[in-house]
Scaffold this motif. Structure first.
Motif, PDB file in Angstrom:
ATOM      1  N   ILE A 135      37.376  48.178  43.115  1.00 59.50           N
ATOM      2  CA  ILE A 135      38.912  47.599  42.594  1.00 59.50           C
ATOM      3  C   ILE A 135      38.771  46.483  41.988  1.00 59.50           C
ATOM      4  O   ILE A 135      37.809  45.443  42.813  1.00 59.50           O
ATOM      5  N   ASP A 136      39.452  45.961  41.184  1.00 57.82           N
ATOM      6  CA  ASP A 136      39.561  44.448  40.612  1.00 57.82           C
ATOM      7  C   ASP A 136      40.724  43.688  41.516  1.00 57.82           C
ATOM      8  O   ASP A 136      41.904  44.117  41.138  1.00 57.82           O
ATOM      9  N   PRO A 137      40.054  42.829  42.362  1.00 58.41           N
ATOM     10  CA  PRO A 137      41.422  42.228  42.933  1.00 58.41           C
ATOM     11  C   PRO A 137      42.397  41.321  42.191  1.00 58.41           C
ATOM     12  O   PRO A 137      43.692  41.684  42.545  1.00 58.41           O
ATOM     13  N   ARG A 138      42.059  40.863  40.988  1.00 58.04           N
ATOM     14  CA  ARG A 138      42.939  40.591  39.781  1.00 58.04           C
ATOM     15  C   ARG A 138      44.007  41.631  39.453  1.00 58.04           C
ATOM     16  O   ARG A 138      44.919  41.014  38.583  1.00 58.04           O
ATOM     17  N   ARG A 139      43.597  42.711  39.341  1.00 57.13           N
ATOM     18  CA  ARG A 139      44.595  43.681  38.745  1.00 57.13           C
ATOM     19  C   ARG A 139      44.930  44.620  40.080  1.00 57.13           C
ATOM     20  O   ARG A 139      45.323  45.928  39.815  1.00 57.13           O
ATOM     21  N   THR A 140      45.297  44.026  41.145  1.00 57.63           N
ATOM     22  CA  THR A 140      45.635  44.853  42.626  1.00 57.63           C
ATOM     23  C   THR A 140      46.916  44.179  42.923  1.00 57.63           C
ATOM     24  O   THR A 140      47.094  42.892  43.249  1.00 57.63           O
ATOM     25  N   VAL A 141      48.021  44.869  43.347  1.00 59.18           N
ATOM     26  CA  VAL A 141      49.196  44.301  43.739  1.00 59.18           C
ATOM     27  C   VAL A 141      49.522  45.068  45.120  1.00 59.18           C
ATOM     28  O   VAL A 141      49.390  46.338  45.096  1.00 59.18           O
ATOM     29  N   GLN A 142      49.951  44.265  46.070  1.00 59.08           N
ATOM     30  CA  GLN A 142      50.124  44.867  47.370  1.00 59.08           C
ATOM     31  C   GLN A 142      51.363  44.958  47.637  1.00 59.08           C
ATOM     32  O   GLN A 142      52.173  43.735  47.692  1.00 59.08           O
ATOM     33  N   ILE A 143      52.355  45.908  47.891  1.00 57.35           N
ATOM     34  CA  ILE A 143      53.950  45.782  47.801  1.00 57.35           C
ATOM     35  C   ILE A 143      54.476  46.211  49.243  1.00 57.35           C
ATOM     36  O   ILE A 143      53.975  47.247  49.585  1.00 57.35           O
ATOM     37  N   GLY A 144      55.267  45.512  49.875  1.00 54.29           N
ATOM     38  CA  GLY A 144      55.838  45.782  50.902  1.00 54.29           C
ATOM     39  C   GLY A 144      55.251  45.343  52.354  1.00 54.29           C
ATOM     40  O   GLY A 144      55.747  45.693  53.342  1.00 54.29           O
ATOM     41  N   ILE A 145      54.524  44.396  52.275  1.00 50.67           N
ATOM     42  CA  ILE A 145      53.610  43.689  53.418  1.00 50.67           C
ATOM     43  C   ILE A 145      54.415  42.988  54.041  1.00 50.67           C
ATOM     44  O   ILE A 145      55.468  42.399  53.919  1.00 50.67           O
ATOM     45  N   ARG A 146      54.534  43.446  55.596  1.00 46.98           N
ATOM     46  CA  ARG A 146      55.162  42.891  56.476  1.00 46.98           C
ATOM     47  C   ARG A 146      54.513  43.109  57.909  1.00 46.98           C
ATOM     48  O   ARG A 146      53.518  43.866  58.106  1.00 46.98           O
ATOM     49  N   GLY A 147      55.285  42.398  58.923  1.00 46.49           N
ATOM     50  CA  GLY A 147      54.903  42.679  60.278  1.00 46.49           C
ATOM     51  C   GLY A 147      53.868  41.573  60.957  1.00 46.49           C
ATOM     52  O   GLY A 147      53.041  41.292  59.873  1.00 46.49           O
TER      53      GLY A 147
END
Length: 320
Positions: free
Chosen positions: A178-190
């Motif tokens: 995976i390309d980290p610059r084209r990676t989105v992580q959504i809803g991170i919490r806790g």
């Protein structure tokens, strides 16, 4: 639309009859007649605390008997756009050999890729995304990633292991999947005991959208940001059921309060239409911790939403 639509003869039968398959689709033995394959990966050998996701695929199959064909918002029928079938489960011969089990998953998905099939997978713990990407992407180069989750899953090690459900996307970056610059992580919490995962994701170039930002910006703006980050290139979608609030998905190994509602999750997924998706997974449904099949019912419904995305992507690639 395809000249050979999906066999939906089972849709005319009572939902409680026949051997359960994903969405009552035919169980395929001839992969040459399949465009999109639904696959179970009954593996949870890398969880940190509560096991049970190994039972996810079976229960998701059962609850997916509720699936109907035509999307009520878009009026899109994925079963008319592509030939879709249940490919069964990844079979294991080395289940208790940790690396061996991951290799078997990767080998299965290499066969899926060679057959030209777009996979929609049901886990299983989140570790399975790594070998899926190994088999699906191979040496073709890194792809974009839309990652919906309560956790970044970018730790380095846990209890001496680099391979567990909190590390797959760090390994995927290191392995060029995976390309980290084209990676989105959504809803991170806790809360976390260490900020290692958050720090790595951000330092590597991933776009981390903590749940507070999602709430402040709203789902539409969150979708717009996800589409911006993923761009127009090949992209993989991974959806951890613990991204939902445990009020909507209690049956999971690492629940975190303050998550998405089911309606928000549907809106989020529907907003991803148009991305060039090469595959997807839904993971961490753990029936032993579920109540009245709430989580597996939600998971099956979200798999239908994802299936619509994959069928739409496939149709666009065919028509140019």
């Amino acid at each position: 639309m395809t000249d050979h639509p999906t066999d939906l003869s089972a849709f005319s039968q009572p939902r409680y009859t026949e051997v359960p398959t994903f969405m009552r689709l035919p169980l395929a033995t001839d992969w040459s007649a399949v465009d999109i394959g639904l696959i179970g990966v009954p593996y949870d050998g890398r969880v940190t605390n509560r096991p049970g996701a190994r039972h996810g695929p079976r229960e998701l199959r059962s609850q997916s008997s509720l699936t109907r064909a035509i999307h009520h918002v878009t009026k899109f029928n994925p079963f008319d756009a592509a030939r879709i079938a249940d490919l069964g489960d990844v079979r294991f011969e080395r289940l208790f050999d940790g690396d061996g089990a991951l290799d078997e998953i990767a080998d299965f998905y290499a066969r899926v890729r060679q057959a030209g099939i777009v996979p929609l997978s049901a886990g299983g713990d989140h570790t399975i995304s790594l070998p899926i990407l190994r088999g699906l992407v191979g040496e073709a180069g890194p792809v974009g990633l839309v990652h919906v989750d309560a956790h970044t899953d970018t730790w380095d090690t846990f209890q001496g292991s680099k391979y567990m459900h909190g590390t797959p996307f760090r390994r995927a970056v290191e392995e060029g999947l995976i390309d980290p610059r084209r990676t989105v992580q959504i809803g991170i919490r806790g809360p976390q005991n260490f900020p290692e995962g958050w720090d790595y994701s951000q330092a590597s170039g991933m776009r981390v959208m903590f749940m507070e930002e999602v709430v402040e910006r709203g789902i539409a703006a969150t979708v717009a940001e996800a589409r911006r980050v993923a761009g127009e290139g090949p992209t993989y979608l991974t959806f951890d059921i613990d991204s939902l609030d445990p009020a909507f998905a209690p049956g999971t190994g690492t629940p975190e309060i303050g998550g998405f509602t089911t309606r928000e999750a549907q809106e989020l997924l529907r907003g991803l239409a148009g991305l060039d998706l090469i595959g997807a997974d839904l993971v961490e449904v753990s029936p032993p911790f579920d109540s009245a099949a709430i989580t597996s019912t939600v998971g099956a419904g979200l798999m239908y939403e994802i299936l619509c995305l994959l069928a739409g992507s496939l149709l666009r690639r065919r028509t140019g």
